[in-house]
Write an enzyme that holds these catalytic residues in place. Structure first.
Site, mmCIF file in Angstrom:
data_model
loop_
_atom_site.group_PDB
_atom_site.id
_atom_site.type_symbol
_atom_site.label_atom_id
_atom_site.label_comp_id
_atom_site.label_asym_id
_atom_site.label_seq_id
_atom_site.Cartn_x
_atom_site.Cartn_y
_atom_site.Cartn_z
ATOM 1 N N CYS A 1 43.063 76.526 -36.610
ATOM 2 C CA CYS A 1 43.295 77.598 -37.627
ATOM 3 C C CYS A 1 43.589 76.895 -38.872
ATOM 4 O O CYS A 1 44.600 77.058 -39.277
ATOM 5 C CB CYS A 1 44.100 78.647 -37.207
ATOM 6 S SG CYS A 1 44.199 79.978 -38.260
ATOM 7 N N ASP B 1 56.400 78.025 -39.485
ATOM 8 C CA ASP B 1 56.206 77.208 -40.516
ATOM 9 C C ASP B 1 54.813 77.460 -40.978
ATOM 10 O O ASP B 1 54.216 78.628 -41.007
ATOM 11 C CB ASP B 1 56.071 75.715 -39.933
ATOM 12 C CG ASP B 1 55.047 75.578 -38.963
ATOM 13 O OD1 ASP B 1 54.356 76.519 -38.649
ATOM 14 O OD2 ASP B 1 54.707 74.436 -38.342
ATOM 15 N N GLU C 1 61.224 67.425 -35.291
ATOM 16 C CA GLU C 1 60.965 68.662 -36.258
ATOM 17 C C GLU C 1 61.269 68.332 -37.668
ATOM 18 O O GLU C 1 60.426 68.662 -38.586
ATOM 19 C CB GLU C 1 61.608 69.962 -35.813
ATOM 20 C CG GLU C 1 61.180 70.577 -34.632
ATOM 21 C CD GLU C 1 59.862 71.109 -34.744
ATOM 22 O OE1 GLU C 1 59.239 71.309 -35.976
ATOM 23 O OE2 GLU C 1 59.002 71.066 -33.626
ATOM 24 N N THR D 1 55.066 66.142 -43.392
ATOM 25 C CA THR D 1 54.430 64.671 -42.919
ATOM 26 C C THR D 1 53.715 64.938 -41.770
ATOM 27 O O THR D 1 53.574 65.682 -40.849
ATOM 28 C CB THR D 1 55.673 63.869 -42.418
ATOM 29 O OG1 THR D 1 56.444 63.841 -43.333
ATOM 30 C CG2 THR D 1 54.941 62.553 -42.178
ATOM 31 N N GLY E 1 59.669 58.981 -46.527
ATOM 32 C CA GLY E 1 59.663 59.855 -47.826
ATOM 33 C C GLY E 1 60.756 60.875 -47.475
ATOM 34 O O GLY E 1 61.247 61.099 -46.482
ATOM 35 N N TYR E 2 60.789 61.686 -48.653
ATOM 36 C CA TYR E 2 61.844 62.826 -48.522
ATOM 37 C C TYR E 2 63.170 62.657 -47.948
ATOM 38 O O TYR E 2 63.552 62.994 -46.876
ATOM 39 C CB TYR E 2 61.186 63.873 -47.821
ATOM 40 C CG TYR E 2 59.861 64.444 -48.336
ATOM 41 C CD1 TYR E 2 59.771 65.362 -49.423
ATOM 42 C CD2 TYR E 2 58.689 64.105 -47.816
ATOM 43 C CE1 TYR E 2 58.695 65.705 -50.070
ATOM 44 C CE2 TYR E 2 57.486 64.647 -48.393
ATOM 45 C CZ TYR E 2 57.527 65.371 -49.689
ATOM 46 O OH TYR E 2 56.362 65.838 -50.259
ATOM 47 N N TYR F 1 63.546 77.924 -39.686
ATOM 48 C CA TYR F 1 62.453 77.250 -38.867
ATOM 49 C C TYR F 1 63.037 76.237 -38.013
ATOM 50 O O TYR F 1 62.606 76.469 -36.559
ATOM 51 C CB TYR F 1 61.505 76.612 -39.995
ATOM 52 C CG TYR F 1 60.507 75.677 -39.124
ATOM 53 C CD1 TYR F 1 59.425 76.376 -38.394
ATOM 54 C CD2 TYR F 1 60.690 74.363 -39.140
ATOM 55 C CE1 TYR F 1 58.731 75.549 -37.375
ATOM 56 C CE2 TYR F 1 59.829 73.518 -38.176
ATOM 57 C CZ TYR F 1 58.737 74.262 -37.486
ATOM 58 O OH TYR F 1 58.104 73.551 -36.815
ATOM 59 N N CYS G 1 41.575 88.286 -33.802
ATOM 60 C CA CYS G 1 41.736 88.171 -35.193
ATOM 61 C C CYS G 1 40.965 89.014 -36.024
ATOM 62 O O CYS G 1 39.809 89.082 -36.076
ATOM 63 C CB CYS G 1 41.216 86.571 -35.530
ATOM 64 S SG CYS G 1 41.635 86.074 -37.046
#
Length: 361
Positions: free
Chosen positions: A198, A144, A43, A49, A87-88, A126, A214
């Site tokens: 979606c 999310d 997660e 990513t 990254g991050y 989250y 929907c």
């Protein structure tokens, strides 16, 4: 009557979504386990990513650090090296801190309550909801970007999904829908629906299991949703870097732990005004207390972060003595680049060096 109708719709959403997920879910490595540690790793990696990118990193990471104990006791440089390219980097530093905390305070056993799990560094609502629902099958929502998009369309919500009030509304709706005993599957099914059908532009409504439920699709406004505040464009920055060479060795600098790309290795550099490269190079060398010769430009590169757009100008120079050596400075050969955690932005400089004859004696 409205309550009866709402209950019927809720049941349809649950049943249709789970049936679709059972038949269409992707074969992903983190779906082959209920180990909260491994789900936590996946997660965190999946934040900002793509799934296809994460798979190889996840497999390599959990092979090297198969449980909390191995990650907690690992050297930071080894942890950063196995994250390199994702990254991050604050994500992996928090993972490392979190593993240490779990080992020390919870004896290596991942906590299974919302109160305790949110104490772990880097875990917000989250990630807490995702781990509790997927690993422990507890009825907590994991909302999310995918889930926000799905429910903004299902419920025909035209409020900004970046607003806390909109997020809370959707969290409450998701929690209301979680079927007893299948929280894990329901959480993953929602994520999967957002990832496969979606999607942000031109959602594949005809293939969607929630076609009938929907509201946005029924009104023909699915392409208008979700409403989201536009992000600011990354700030453009003119950056100058020095490849400082002594014989076959090149000077690398360790970034401060609490800064951008903390704990990773970089080339000496700084921001400069356009047409001020020469002045910037001299300042870099002066700060390093190095007397350099043969200063010349060897190339350019560009790297876009979330909030910065670096226009990189790379210079090479030579020094006679390897001054200013300490634990934050390292002299290595270009063949040793792969032995150290070097972020993607500086790997572009490495590539320039490796592909250039400029570094030859």
């Amino acid at each position: 009557m409205n309550q009866i109708r709402n209950n019927a719709i809720n049941n349809e959403i649950q049943e249709n979504l789970l049936k679709w997920f059972d038949k269409n879910k992707r074969d992903l490595p983190w779906r082959k386990t209920k180990d909260p540690y491994k789900i936590w790793i996946s997660e965190i990696m999946l934040q900002q990513t793509r799934v296809d990118t994460v798979i190889q990193y996840y497999q390599r990471f959990v092979k090297r650090f198969p449980a909390v104990k191995e990650l907690a006791e690992a050297d930071e440089q080894d942890v950063l090296k196995h994250w390199q390219g994702l990254g991050y980097y604050s994500r992996v530093r928090n993972l490392h801190k979190g593993a240490k905390m779990i080992l020390k305070q919870y004896h290596g056993i991942f906590p299974d309550t919302m109160e305790e799990i949110k104490k772990i560094p880097g875990i917000g609502p989250y990630t807490a909801g995702a781990v509790l629902s997927i690993a422990f099958n507890q009825p907590y929502p994991a909302v999310d970007g995918n889930v926000l998009r799905v429910f903004s369309r299902i419920m025909d919500i035209h409020e900004d999904i970046a607003q806390a009030s909109t997020v809370k509304l959707i969290q409450e709706k998701v929690k209301e829908l979680i079927p007893q005993g299948r929280a894990s599957d329901f959480t993953e099914a929602l994520m999967e629906l957002g990832a496969l059908l979606c999607i942000p532009a031109n959602p594949l409504c005809l293939a969607c299991p929630l076609y009938e439920q929907c509201e946005a699709r029924a009104r023909g406004v699915q392409n208008d949703l979700p409403v989201k505040t536009k992000k600011q464009k990354p700030k453009k920055m003119h950056m100058v870097f020095c490849v400082v060479k002594k014989g076959e060795e090149i000077l690398m600098i360790k970034n401060p732990a609490n800064g951008l790309l903390g704990g990773l290795w970089s080339f000496p550099g700084k921001e400069a005004g356009e047409k001020q490269d020469e002045e910037a190079v001299n300042q870099i060398l002066e700060e390093l207390k190095l007397n350099a010769i043969d200063i010349k430009k060897i190339g350019t590169a560009r790297h876009i972060f979330t909030h910065m757009d670096w226009d990189m100008h790379i210079y090479q120079c030579a020094v006679k003595n390897k001054e200013k050596i300490d634990e934050e400075h390292l002299w290595i050969t270009k063949e040793e680049f792969g032995d150290y955690p070097i972020p993607k932005v500086y790997q572009k400089v490495c590539k320039l060096i490796l592909n250039s004859n400029n570094m030859d004696n």
